[in-house]
Each structure stands twice: as structure tokens, then as C-alpha cells.
Design a protein around this motif. Structure first.
Motif, PDB file in Angstrom:
ATOM      1  N   TYR A 196      -3.920  -5.988  11.731  1.00 19.94           N
ATOM      2  CA  TYR A 196      -3.174  -6.986  10.963  1.00 19.94           C
ATOM      3  C   TYR A 196      -4.134  -8.000  10.331  1.00 19.94           C
TER       4      TYR A 196
ATOM      5  N   ARG B  55      -6.112  -6.581   7.382  1.00 18.76           N
ATOM      6  CA  ARG B  55      -5.351  -6.503   6.132  1.00 18.76           C
ATOM      7  C   ARG B  55      -5.141  -7.893   5.530  1.00 18.76           C
TER       8      ARG B  55
ATOM      9  N   ASP C 245      -3.796  -9.037   1.825  1.00 14.43           N
ATOM     10  CA  ASP C 245      -2.388  -8.655   1.960  1.00 14.43           C
ATOM     11  C   ASP C 245      -1.532  -9.863   2.339  1.00 14.43           C
TER      12      ASP C 245
ATOM     13  N   GLU D  70       3.012  -7.258   4.023  1.00 10.32           N
ATOM     14  CA  GLU D  70       2.213  -6.063   3.711  1.00 10.32           C
ATOM     15  C   GLU D  70       1.306  -5.703   4.885  1.00 10.32           C
ATOM     16  N   ALA D  71       0.714  -6.706   5.514  1.00 12.20           N
ATOM     17  CA  ALA D  71      -0.156  -6.459   6.669  1.00 12.20           C
ATOM     18  C   ALA D  71       0.643  -5.874   7.831  1.00 12.20           C
TER      19      ALA D  71
ATOM     20  N   TRP E 190       1.402  -2.203   7.157  1.00  9.45           N
ATOM     21  CA  TRP E 190       0.213  -1.392   7.415  1.00  9.45           C
ATOM     22  C   TRP E 190       0.028  -1.187   8.916  1.00  9.45           C
TER      23      TRP E 190
END
Length: 274
Positions: free
Chosen positions: A159, A162, A167, A171-172, A175
Motif C-alpha cells: 500500500y 503505491r 496512487d 487505487e493503492a 492494488w
């Protein structure tokens, strides 16, 4: 149909009738609901008994999680130190490539809010759902707590990685869910929650990991090839010939020849790669 997951979907009348009868049996019948409630508890207890009580499981789980993070682009070991500091409540700041500064407290708050951490995946459920197993008996909750500790030290580095790349929090988190998986009930369809998870132990992990590995083998064959070369380099030239006489279950689990002791070859196997 009265099946909530099939709202606004049209079917022929006989099929609707059959769907509704089946749904009523699975959800409204008290005997069936009672059986499923007990079954879920037993299944959850079994999952915990074959995983969380064994230190080797937690080691393999961490190795597998680090490998998935490697596939996701996490290469800097320092990220694991930062993640541990964030999870431990220490103070600090990261700076993204966009120049934004984010303090550790905000990172922890973000991940908690988005559900990106505190998911003890060995039970295929989020924290809180499996509390029925141990209740107030802290000893029975210990495997979950260890697993949660390990999972947080795997999810947070990804996390944070990202977020550093620029991000958004969402978005993180997305991912993180892709490579470390999302065990929240909302991540599954009704069929998966009510049927597949009951029939296939550790269904959620398999559902996330199998397509992920197939996808990454195609997208990043070099990383898998590099790992294979590393095993060959560690094992040495004699390993391939000796490997043929190993038991089949060892050959299928990426055995690594370490050394020779008292005239016998020493091998390590089943290291937990996903």
C-alpha cells in the motif's frame, strides 16, 4: 425471482419457481440455517487448526506474501521497516513522487478505513467474523492475532509503495487487494459466499491467487525465471541428478539443495511460494 441476488433478471416462470423454492430452503428453513451455522463454525475451526497453530505456516505465509509483493513491484526492503513503524503507531512521514507528504497516522487511518489491513486471511474471513471460534478465550484467538500481525506487515508495504508512486488511497487499496486479496464478504458474489466458500476450503485465497499467478507468468516471466535460476545457483550442479531420487512430494515443491552433512545431502522444500 425473490432471490435478492437475481433482482431485475428475467427467467422463464418454471425456473423462477424452482429458484425461489431452492432459495427458501437454503435461507429460510430453520433446520438448514442451524446446520449451516454449525458447519461454518466447524469449518472455520478446522481452518485455524491446520494453519495458525504452526509457526512454519506463518513463515511460509510471509514468504508467499513477500513474493506476491515482489510481483507487485515492491523491491525496497526499507518499505517493510516503514510498514512495521506505521502498524506500530510510530510517527513519521513519507513523500510521494508528486511531492505530497503523508504522515504515518494518516496511512494507518486510510488502510483501516478502506479495509486494506486487519484481514487474517488464513480463515478466509475478515477480523470479527471468526470471533465465534474463540469468543473470550484468548488462547484460541492467538493464531488469528499472529496471522493478522503478519498480514499487516505484508499489506502495508505494498500500500505504501503505491502511495509513494502517486496512487490515491483507493487505487493503492485496489492494488493491495489484487496481490494480497480481499477477504471482505462484499468482494464475493452471493453464490461464492453461500456455496463456494463452504465447499472449497480457503476458496477466497485460491480464487485470488490462481488467476493472479497465471496473469503474472505471462506479464512478468523474467521474475519467475530469475527465481528458478536462483534455486539452481544455490543447489549446485549435482542437484538435478540427486533430485531424481527424492520423494515425489518433495520434487513437486521446488526443493533446494543446501549442503552436505555427514555424507547426506540437505534439502529444503515447501517454502510457501504462491
Amino acid at each position: 425471482s425473490r432471490v435478492t441476488q437475481l433482482k431485475c433478471v428475467m427467467f422463464p416462470v418454471p425456473i423462477v419457481r424452482h429458484l425461489d423454492e431452492t432459495y427458501k430452503f437454503l435461507t429460510n428453513d430453520e433446520a438448514t440455517k442451524g446446520f449451516l451455522h454449525v458447519y461454518d463454525k466447524v469449518l472455520a475451526f478446522w481452518k485455524g487448526s491446520v494453519t495458525g497453530w504452526f509457526p512454519s505456516f506463518h513463515t511460509r505465509n510471509f514468504v508467499g506474501g513477500v513474493f506476491n509483493n515482489f510481483l507487485a513491484g515492491v523491491k525496497d526492503p526499507q518499505l517493510y521497516k516503514i510498514a512495521d513503524d506505521v502498524a506500530s503507531g510510530k510517527k513519521g512521514i513519507i513523500t510521494t513522487k508528486l511531492g505530497t507528504k503523508i504522515d504515518y497516522g494518516s496511512l494507518l487511518e486510510e488502510t483501516n478505513k478502506l479495509g486494506a489491513i486487519n484481514q487474517p486471511g488464513y480463515l478466509d474471513v475478515m477480523r470479527g467474523v471468526e470471533d465465534d471460534i474463540g469468543g473470550k478465550m484468548r488462547v484460541l484467538n492467538m493464531p488469528r492475532q499472529i496471522m493478522e500481525y503478519t498480514e499487516n506487515r505484508l499489506r502495508l508495504p505494498l500500500y505504501i509503495h503505491r502511495r509513494i508512486l502517486g496512487d490515491t488511497a483507493e487505487e493503492a487499496a485496489a492494488w493491495t487487494f489484487k496481490f494480497q486479496f480481499d477477504y471482505a464478504p462484499e468482494a464475493l458474489t452471493g453464490f461464492e459466499r453461500n456455496v463456494a466458500r463452504r465447499l472449497i476450503p480457503f476458496y477466497r485465497w485460491s480464487r485470488g491467487n490462481i488467476p493472479l499467478q497465471l496473469e503474472q507468468i505471462v506479464k512478468q516471466p523474467g521474475k519467475y525465471g530469475a527465481f528458478s535460476k536462483a534455486i539452481s545457483s544455490i543447489s549446485g550442479k549435482d542437484a538435478e541428478q540427486e533430485k531424481e531420487i527424492l520423494p515425489r512430494y518433495m520434487r513437486e515443491n521446488l526443493p533446494i539443495r543446501l549442503s552436505t552433512k555427514d555424507g547426506f545431502s540437505q534439502w529444503i522444500t515447501d517454502i510457501g511460494l504462491p
